[in-house]
Design a protein around this motif. Structure first.
Motif, PDB file in Angstrom:
ATOM      1  N   HIS A  38      38.493  43.858  55.452  1.00 56.92           N
ATOM      2  CA  HIS A  38      39.245  43.282  56.395  1.00 56.92           C
ATOM      3  C   HIS A  38      39.587  42.124  55.820  1.00 56.92           C
ATOM      4  O   HIS A  38      40.992  41.602  56.293  1.00 56.92           O
ATOM      5  CB  HIS A  38      38.782  43.384  57.595  1.00 56.92           C
ATOM      6  CG  HIS A  38      38.966  44.711  58.505  1.00 56.92           C
ATOM      7  ND1 HIS A  38      40.099  45.527  58.466  1.00 56.92           N
ATOM      8  CD2 HIS A  38      37.469  45.670  58.565  1.00 56.92           C
ATOM      9  CE1 HIS A  38      39.568  46.709  58.944  1.00 56.92           C
ATOM     10  NE2 HIS A  38      38.499  46.656  58.982  1.00 56.92           N
ATOM     11  N   TYR A  39      38.567  40.912  55.541  1.00 58.99           N
ATOM     12  CA  TYR A  39      38.370  39.621  55.492  1.00 58.99           C
ATOM     13  C   TYR A  39      39.684  39.967  54.453  1.00 58.99           C
ATOM     14  O   TYR A  39      40.463  39.091  54.169  1.00 58.99           O
ATOM     15  CB  TYR A  39      37.504  38.901  54.785  1.00 58.99           C
ATOM     16  CG  TYR A  39      37.552  37.804  54.486  1.00 58.99           C
ATOM     17  CD1 TYR A  39      38.502  36.229  55.062  1.00 58.99           C
ATOM     18  CD2 TYR A  39      37.748  37.208  52.929  1.00 58.99           C
ATOM     19  CE1 TYR A  39      38.465  35.212  54.982  1.00 58.99           C
ATOM     20  CE2 TYR A  39      38.001  36.140  52.607  1.00 58.99           C
ATOM     21  CZ  TYR A  39      38.108  34.900  53.509  1.00 58.99           C
ATOM     22  OH  TYR A  39      38.251  34.100  52.924  1.00 58.99           O
ATOM     23  N   LEU A  40      39.524  40.243  53.323  1.00 58.36           N
ATOM     24  CA  LEU A  40      40.650  40.574  51.400  1.00 58.36           C
ATOM     25  C   LEU A  40      41.621  40.967  52.275  1.00 58.36           C
ATOM     26  O   LEU A  40      42.623  40.133  52.239  1.00 58.36           O
ATOM     27  CB  LEU A  40      39.274  41.176  50.462  1.00 58.36           C
ATOM     28  CG  LEU A  40      37.549  40.725  50.381  1.00 58.36           C
ATOM     29  CD1 LEU A  40      37.716  41.845  49.091  1.00 58.36           C
ATOM     30  CD2 LEU A  40      38.317  38.933  49.707  1.00 58.36           C
ATOM     31  N   LYS A  41      41.687  42.056  53.286  1.00 58.34           N
ATOM     32  CA  LYS A  41      42.904  42.703  53.600  1.00 58.34           C
ATOM     33  C   LYS A  41      43.902  40.881  54.034  1.00 58.34           C
ATOM     34  O   LYS A  41      44.876  40.757  53.730  1.00 58.34           O
ATOM     35  CB  LYS A  41      43.077  43.453  54.128  1.00 58.34           C
ATOM     36  CG  LYS A  41      42.740  45.160  53.782  1.00 58.34           C
ATOM     37  CD  LYS A  41      44.035  45.298  52.795  1.00 58.34           C
ATOM     38  CE  LYS A  41      44.777  45.539  52.980  1.00 58.34           C
ATOM     39  NZ  LYS A  41      45.854  46.572  52.554  1.00 58.34           N
ATOM     40  N   GLU A  46      47.071  35.390  48.958  1.00 53.54           N
ATOM     41  CA  GLU A  46      47.401  34.090  49.273  1.00 53.54           C
ATOM     42  C   GLU A  46      47.182  34.078  47.228  1.00 53.54           C
ATOM     43  O   GLU A  46      46.249  35.198  46.740  1.00 53.54           O
ATOM     44  CB  GLU A  46      46.085  33.770  49.447  1.00 53.54           C
ATOM     45  CG  GLU A  46      45.739  33.773  51.512  1.00 53.54           C
ATOM     46  CD  GLU A  46      44.463  33.188  51.548  1.00 53.54           C
ATOM     47  OE1 GLU A  46      43.416  32.817  51.118  1.00 53.54           O
ATOM     48  OE2 GLU A  46      44.536  33.937  53.011  1.00 53.54           O
ATOM     49  N   GLU A  47      48.121  33.153  46.859  1.00 53.37           N
ATOM     50  CA  GLU A  47      48.305  33.073  45.626  1.00 53.37           C
ATOM     51  C   GLU A  47      46.854  32.602  44.843  1.00 53.37           C
ATOM     52  O   GLU A  47      46.690  33.288  43.258  1.00 53.37           O
ATOM     53  CB  GLU A  47      49.666  32.282  44.880  1.00 53.37           C
ATOM     54  CG  GLU A  47      50.745  32.741  45.985  1.00 53.37           C
ATOM     55  CD  GLU A  47      52.029  32.007  45.231  1.00 53.37           C
ATOM     56  OE1 GLU A  47      51.779  30.587  44.599  1.00 53.37           O
ATOM     57  OE2 GLU A  47      53.447  32.553  45.883  1.00 53.37           O
ATOM     58  N   ASP A  48      46.075  31.870  45.389  1.00 48.96           N
ATOM     59  CA  ASP A  48      44.631  31.421  45.008  1.00 48.96           C
ATOM     60  C   ASP A  48      44.026  31.898  45.041  1.00 48.96           C
ATOM     61  O   ASP A  48      42.475  31.734  43.910  1.00 48.96           O
ATOM     62  CB  ASP A  48      44.385  30.334  45.160  1.00 48.96           C
ATOM     63  CG  ASP A  48      45.814  28.709  45.005  1.00 48.96           C
ATOM     64  OD1 ASP A  48      46.680  28.835  44.377  1.00 48.96           O
ATOM     65  OD2 ASP A  48      45.614  27.814  46.072  1.00 48.96           O
ATOM     66  N   VAL A  60      32.520  32.107  42.710  1.00 45.54           N
ATOM     67  CA  VAL A  60      32.925  33.244  41.665  1.00 45.54           C
ATOM     68  C   VAL A  60      34.312  33.258  42.024  1.00 45.54           C
ATOM     69  O   VAL A  60      34.688  34.037  43.188  1.00 45.54           O
ATOM     70  CB  VAL A  60      32.573  34.517  41.187  1.00 45.54           C
ATOM     71  CG1 VAL A  60      32.830  35.277  39.928  1.00 45.54           C
ATOM     72  CG2 VAL A  60      30.411  34.900  41.249  1.00 45.54           C
ATOM     73  N   ARG A  61      35.616  32.884  40.975  1.00 40.55           N
ATOM     74  CA  ARG A  61      37.036  33.203  41.581  1.00 40.55           C
ATOM     75  C   ARG A  61      37.278  34.952  41.650  1.00 40.55           C
ATOM     76  O   ARG A  61      36.694  34.827  39.929  1.00 40.55           O
ATOM     77  CB  ARG A  61      37.187  31.907  41.052  1.00 40.55           C
ATOM     78  CG  ARG A  61      39.132  31.752  41.622  1.00 40.55           C
ATOM     79  CD  ARG A  61      39.658  31.093  40.853  1.00 40.55           C
ATOM     80  NE  ARG A  61      41.152  30.955  40.969  1.00 40.55           N
ATOM     81  CZ  ARG A  61      42.332  31.691  40.792  1.00 40.55           C
ATOM     82  NH1 ARG A  61      41.494  32.761  39.900  1.00 40.55           N
ATOM     83  NH2 ARG A  61      43.630  31.906  41.005  1.00 40.55           N
ATOM     84  N   LEU A  62      37.547  35.009  41.900  1.00 38.44           N
ATOM     85  CA  LEU A  62      38.515  36.023  42.012  1.00 38.44           C
ATOM     86  C   LEU A  62      40.207  36.237  42.103  1.00 38.44           C
ATOM     87  O   LEU A  62      40.692  35.396  43.462  1.00 38.44           O
ATOM     88  CB  LEU A  62      38.398  36.850  43.535  1.00 38.44           C
ATOM     89  CG  LEU A  62      36.830  37.314  42.757  1.00 38.44           C
ATOM     90  CD1 LEU A  62      36.445  38.766  44.241  1.00 38.44           C
ATOM     91  CD2 LEU A  62      36.523  38.412  42.126  1.00 38.44           C
ATOM     92  N   ALA A  63      40.227  36.242  40.553  1.00 41.09           N
ATOM     93  CA  ALA A  63      42.332  36.067  40.810  1.00 41.09           C
ATOM     94  C   ALA A  63      42.717  36.921  42.510  1.00 41.09           C
ATOM     95  O   ALA A  63      42.741  38.076  42.775  1.00 41.09           O
ATOM     96  CB  ALA A  63      42.736  36.194  39.711  1.00 41.09           C
TER      97      ALA A  63
END
Length: 82
Positions: A38-41, A46-48, A60-63
């Motif tokens: 739910h957080y990711l949805k 968000e472009e970043d 870890v950055r996820l595009a």
């Protein structure tokens, strides 16, 4: 009785073993999985992208496209709960 417990336990927990090129071993229960999903949805456009933490210390950055792929993967796992 024991077989029933094993099957139920396998469905109630999910093991996350790899994020991007990083090996990890995180066991998530259904509530944790739902919270991440739910957080990711909520933030998927968000472009970043998003930053997640592995081992409570490694960022870890996820595009944005990786976030969307993780959402698809989580939806597959969530379908096993129902």
């Amino acid at each position: 009785m024991f077989d029933h417990y094993l099957k139920k336990n396998l469905i109630e927990n999910f093991s996350l073993q790899k994020v991007k090129n990083f090996e990890t071993e995180s066991v998530l229960n259904e509530d944790q999985l739902n919270n991440i999903y739910h957080y990711l949805k909520k933030h998927q456009h968000e472009e970043d992208g998003q930053i997640i933490t592995l081992y409570d210390q490694m960022l870890v950055r996820l595009a944005q496209n990786e976030v969307n792929q993780l959402i698809v993967d989580l939806e597959k796992v969530m379908s096993l709960y129902h």
